[in-house]
Enzyme design. Sequence first.
Site, PDB file in Angstrom:
ATOM      1  N   CYS A 191     -15.340   9.126   5.001  1.00 52.50           N
ATOM      2  CA  CYS A 191     -16.273   8.569   3.857  1.00 52.50           C
ATOM      3  C   CYS A 191     -15.564   7.880   2.790  1.00 52.50           C
ATOM      4  O   CYS A 191     -14.512   8.679   2.263  1.00 52.50           O
ATOM      5  CB  CYS A 191     -17.054  10.005   3.485  1.00 52.50           C
ATOM      6  SG  CYS A 191     -17.944   9.376   1.695  1.00 52.50           S
ATOM      7  N   CYS A 235     -21.529   7.047   5.698  1.00 56.77           N
ATOM      8  CA  CYS A 235     -21.707   8.526   5.660  1.00 56.77           C
ATOM      9  C   CYS A 235     -22.788   9.064   5.608  1.00 56.77           C
ATOM     10  O   CYS A 235     -23.721   8.523   4.997  1.00 56.77           O
ATOM     11  CB  CYS A 235     -20.762   8.995   4.297  1.00 56.77           C
ATOM     12  SG  CYS A 235     -20.850  10.553   4.011  1.00 56.77           S
ATOM     13  N   CYS A 277     -23.846  10.652   2.023  1.00 57.49           N
ATOM     14  CA  CYS A 277     -24.011   9.768   0.873  1.00 57.49           C
ATOM     15  C   CYS A 277     -24.314   8.373   1.115  1.00 57.49           C
ATOM     16  O   CYS A 277     -24.511   7.448   0.072  1.00 57.49           O
ATOM     17  CB  CYS A 277     -22.842  10.246   0.024  1.00 57.49           C
ATOM     18  SG  CYS A 277     -21.285   9.245   0.579  1.00 57.49           S
ATOM     19  N   GLU A 294      -7.680  48.656  30.116  1.00 57.12           N
ATOM     20  CA  GLU A 294      -6.650  47.772  29.159  1.00 57.12           C
ATOM     21  C   GLU A 294      -7.700  46.337  29.372  1.00 57.12           C
ATOM     22  O   GLU A 294      -8.436  46.171  30.073  1.00 57.12           O
ATOM     23  CB  GLU A 294      -5.684  47.544  30.183  1.00 57.12           C
ATOM     24  CG  GLU A 294      -4.760  48.791  30.747  1.00 57.12           C
ATOM     25  CD  GLU A 294      -3.731  48.634  31.626  1.00 57.12           C
ATOM     26  OE1 GLU A 294      -3.198  47.346  31.738  1.00 57.12           O
ATOM     27  OE2 GLU A 294      -3.105  49.482  32.113  1.00 57.12           O
ATOM     28  N   LYS A 309     -15.067  41.566  35.015  1.00 57.12           N
ATOM     29  CA  LYS A 309     -14.717  40.655  34.520  1.00 57.12           C
ATOM     30  C   LYS A 309     -15.775  40.089  33.395  1.00 57.12           C
ATOM     31  O   LYS A 309     -17.022  40.530  33.958  1.00 57.12           O
ATOM     32  CB  LYS A 309     -14.459  39.432  35.629  1.00 57.12           C
ATOM     33  CG  LYS A 309     -13.443  39.464  36.455  1.00 57.12           C
ATOM     34  CD  LYS A 309     -12.191  38.887  35.884  1.00 57.12           C
ATOM     35  CE  LYS A 309     -12.320  37.437  36.142  1.00 57.12           C
ATOM     36  NZ  LYS A 309     -11.517  36.878  37.322  1.00 57.12           N
ATOM     37  N   ASP A 357      -5.712  36.709  29.593  1.00 62.17           N
ATOM     38  CA  ASP A 357      -6.121  35.587  30.571  1.00 62.17           C
ATOM     39  C   ASP A 357      -4.710  34.635  30.325  1.00 62.17           C
ATOM     40  O   ASP A 357      -4.720  33.731  29.644  1.00 62.17           O
ATOM     41  CB  ASP A 357      -7.154  34.811  30.061  1.00 62.17           C
ATOM     42  CG  ASP A 357      -7.690  33.767  31.000  1.00 62.17           C
ATOM     43  OD1 ASP A 357      -7.151  33.841  32.048  1.00 62.17           O
ATOM     44  OD2 ASP A 357      -8.469  33.046  30.684  1.00 62.17           O
ATOM     45  N   TYR A 405       2.264  45.528  31.244  1.00 62.69           N
ATOM     46  CA  TYR A 405       1.376  46.320  31.641  1.00 62.69           C
ATOM     47  C   TYR A 405       1.487  47.256  32.742  1.00 62.69           C
ATOM     48  O   TYR A 405       0.767  48.059  33.466  1.00 62.69           O
ATOM     49  CB  TYR A 405      -0.133  45.545  31.859  1.00 62.69           C
ATOM     50  CG  TYR A 405      -0.038  44.501  32.854  1.00 62.69           C
ATOM     51  CD1 TYR A 405       0.663  44.611  34.378  1.00 62.69           C
ATOM     52  CD2 TYR A 405      -0.538  43.103  32.471  1.00 62.69           C
ATOM     53  CE1 TYR A 405       0.526  43.552  35.117  1.00 62.69           C
ATOM     54  CE2 TYR A 405      -0.193  42.226  33.379  1.00 62.69           C
ATOM     55  CZ  TYR A 405       0.159  42.202  34.613  1.00 62.69           C
ATOM     56  OH  TYR A 405       0.263  41.217  35.487  1.00 62.69           O
ATOM     57  N   LYS A 447      -7.961  42.694  29.958  1.00 60.85           N
ATOM     58  CA  LYS A 447      -7.314  41.580  30.965  1.00 60.85           C
ATOM     59  C   LYS A 447      -7.196  40.256  30.295  1.00 60.85           C
ATOM     60  O   LYS A 447      -7.840  39.379  30.014  1.00 60.85           O
ATOM     61  CB  LYS A 447      -8.532  41.484  32.130  1.00 60.85           C
ATOM     62  CG  LYS A 447      -7.988  40.614  33.201  1.00 60.85           C
ATOM     63  CD  LYS A 447      -8.613  40.526  34.395  1.00 60.85           C
ATOM     64  CE  LYS A 447      -8.140  40.173  35.634  1.00 60.85           C
ATOM     65  NZ  LYS A 447      -7.500  38.679  35.630  1.00 60.85           N
ATOM     66  N   CYS A 503     -19.691  12.159  -3.398  1.00 62.21           N
ATOM     67  CA  CYS A 503     -20.431  12.339  -1.924  1.00 62.21           C
ATOM     68  C   CYS A 503     -20.915  13.690  -2.168  1.00 62.21           C
ATOM     69  O   CYS A 503     -20.058  14.733  -1.941  1.00 62.21           O
ATOM     70  CB  CYS A 503     -19.614  11.984  -0.877  1.00 62.21           C
ATOM     71  SG  CYS A 503     -20.106  12.782   0.787  1.00 62.21           S
TER      72      CYS A 503
END
Length: 672
Positions: free
Chosen positions: A428, A410, A413, A115, A316, A119, A227, A117, A435
């Site tokens: 910009c 920018c 440009c 399966e 893991k 988080d 699970y 795992k 640009c």
Amino acid sequence: MSIKVARQRLKTLVADLEEHSYRYYVLDDPEIPDAQFDALLHELIEIESKYPELVSANSPSQRVGGQPLDKFTQVKHELPMLSLNNAFDADTMHAFGERVLDRLQTEQEIEYVAEPKLDGLAISIIYQQGEYHQAATRGDGTTGEDVTLNVRTIDALPLRLRGKNIPPRLEVRGEIYMPLVGFDAYNKQAEKNGEKTFANPRNAAAGSLRQLDPAIAASRPLAIFAYSVGVSDGWDMPATHYEVLQQLQAWGLPVSSLIKRVQGISGCLNYYEEIAEQRAKLPYDIDGVVLKVNDLQQQEQLGFVSRAPRWAIAQKFPAQEVVTKLLEVEFQVGRTGALTPVARLEPVSVGGVTVSNATLHNMDELQRKDIRVGDQVVIRRAGDVIPQVTGVIASKRSGKEKPIPAPTTCPACGSDTIQPEDEVEIRCSASAYECDGQRAEAIKHFAARRALDVSGLGNKLVEQLVSEGLIKSCVDLFHLTTEQLVTLERMGEKSAANLVNALEQAKHTTLPRFIYALGIHEVGEATALGVAQHFGSLQKLQQATTEQLEEVDDVGPVVAKNIQEYFSLESNQELITALQSAGLEWPDLEVLEPENASLAGNTYVITGKFSELTRNEIKASLQSLGAKVAGSVSSKTTALIAGEKAGSKLSKANDLGIPVYDEQQLNKLLDS
Ligand code: IVH
């Protein structure tokens, strides 16, 4: 409506809503659009507000209820919630496998259930007589906190189990997590509102579950996978863990579709590799895989050692958060002109991938976190999202680190930058037509897979074409010749001809793709599809009033304004006309009232490969005619649309005597 009729209607509505949630969350095969689901829910709420005495505690309308709590009460787990031993390499896995064989005194290969795992955080959920009753966190494994009201708000969790032989009492265990899209959206919004952001989806899920006000928990995009089973009364447990999971799914609980039976430790190790490869594409964070002995009798024989079972282990993944040095910060201009700081890093491996660039989101965040050039910074890589700098280790500073000033021009440009009031982004000041940077980004977006899908036109090539002056806008793409293209570095005759060909093909597109390709601010793929289906033609969309635009799902005042502003600009109008003159075309979509739709009431299943259309396009066409498109063949299927290489669905349709249409018959159907 009399109370008798109301009671009957509520019963049907609850059953329908439960069925649709099940199809959506558990089978991943929705049958109706979200808007229709909302309409059913709305009807239910209306009736319930007229007859409050008919509201049951686990009605789909009761996901959020009750006052904020002062504090959580403690819940003692009837069976302790254990943890898992970890393995970080194959040797540890082999040693685990040897111990299992030793203890069971067998030489026969063991079947494991493998399966992902997840988080997130572990949860225990109790159903009584099939009704959602209580949810508790793991806590210290013996005692957790009562989070019943918060867990009830998770849409994917059934408030009532479905199907047969439901035990009078059942404890389901699983993992609550926050999908990555939801996590990113949450953080973006929190940042806009100047609220605290979460460092990762796990913290976000935990923080959300710990809210005393269920209304806040309800606003957080949480999800769940089951699970295992804890305590149960009146249930003849099956012989294997795998069957337990199948039963949970049949009762309506979301179970990961990645779960598999594998043989021996070599099967476990292969599974680990498979999942590691898929990890970046998964819509949620996982930190490894869990391997469990499948046979429940064997599980019992193996038992526990201290707080972990001997019949399971977590393999893991290597850490996904690492620390490295920030070498430099550069600013990149996006297609809307926003300047994004990009961190150049001392290359470092995160979860097996070498990372040397990471995003810093925006100037505001950079200043808030006080990140400086030369700092040791924390890099986080999750799924297939671009790695991010999540923090700085200020204690490691030498004093030579340099603050990062906001850019005044920018980088693409040279125009001055501006910072509009109440925006965190620096932009910009030049328009997208002036640009080069914005232009290149807009063209990349235009040609991308989900937009016009010009195969062979990657980001690097677009940059090259722009910097060589061969194209200034997306219109120019369609005037490129092989002669021009071969002048580019690393471009042969064949690739040049292929690209011209791909551009030719991309001219025949669809309305939703075209709208998305325009790159209107905040008009993503889903919104483009929504407005296309609602208005049916570009002309109608261009003429739409704010009110009409806001009738579309997903379109609020901001998006409506963006759409109108886009079409009100003369330069954009010229662009669209020029694209059409270059040969770009798409069929209008038919906008049908549901009752007039020619295929209303029919359900189709699509399988195999088609020469002219993708399965998604076929699906959209059928839906636009009022048909439903389902994921699996059943007696309710009107016909199976089968392309080349059709497999099990075709045999099933034949078994059930369901009509099968080929591509030609499909075209007839769509034309009719
Ligand atoms: S089984 C005794 N299966 O991992 C078995 N746990 O380190 C205990 N987890 O607290 C749990 N995905 O929160 C199991 N497929 C999975 C899991 C899983 C994530 C978490 C769970 C548990 C922790 C143990």
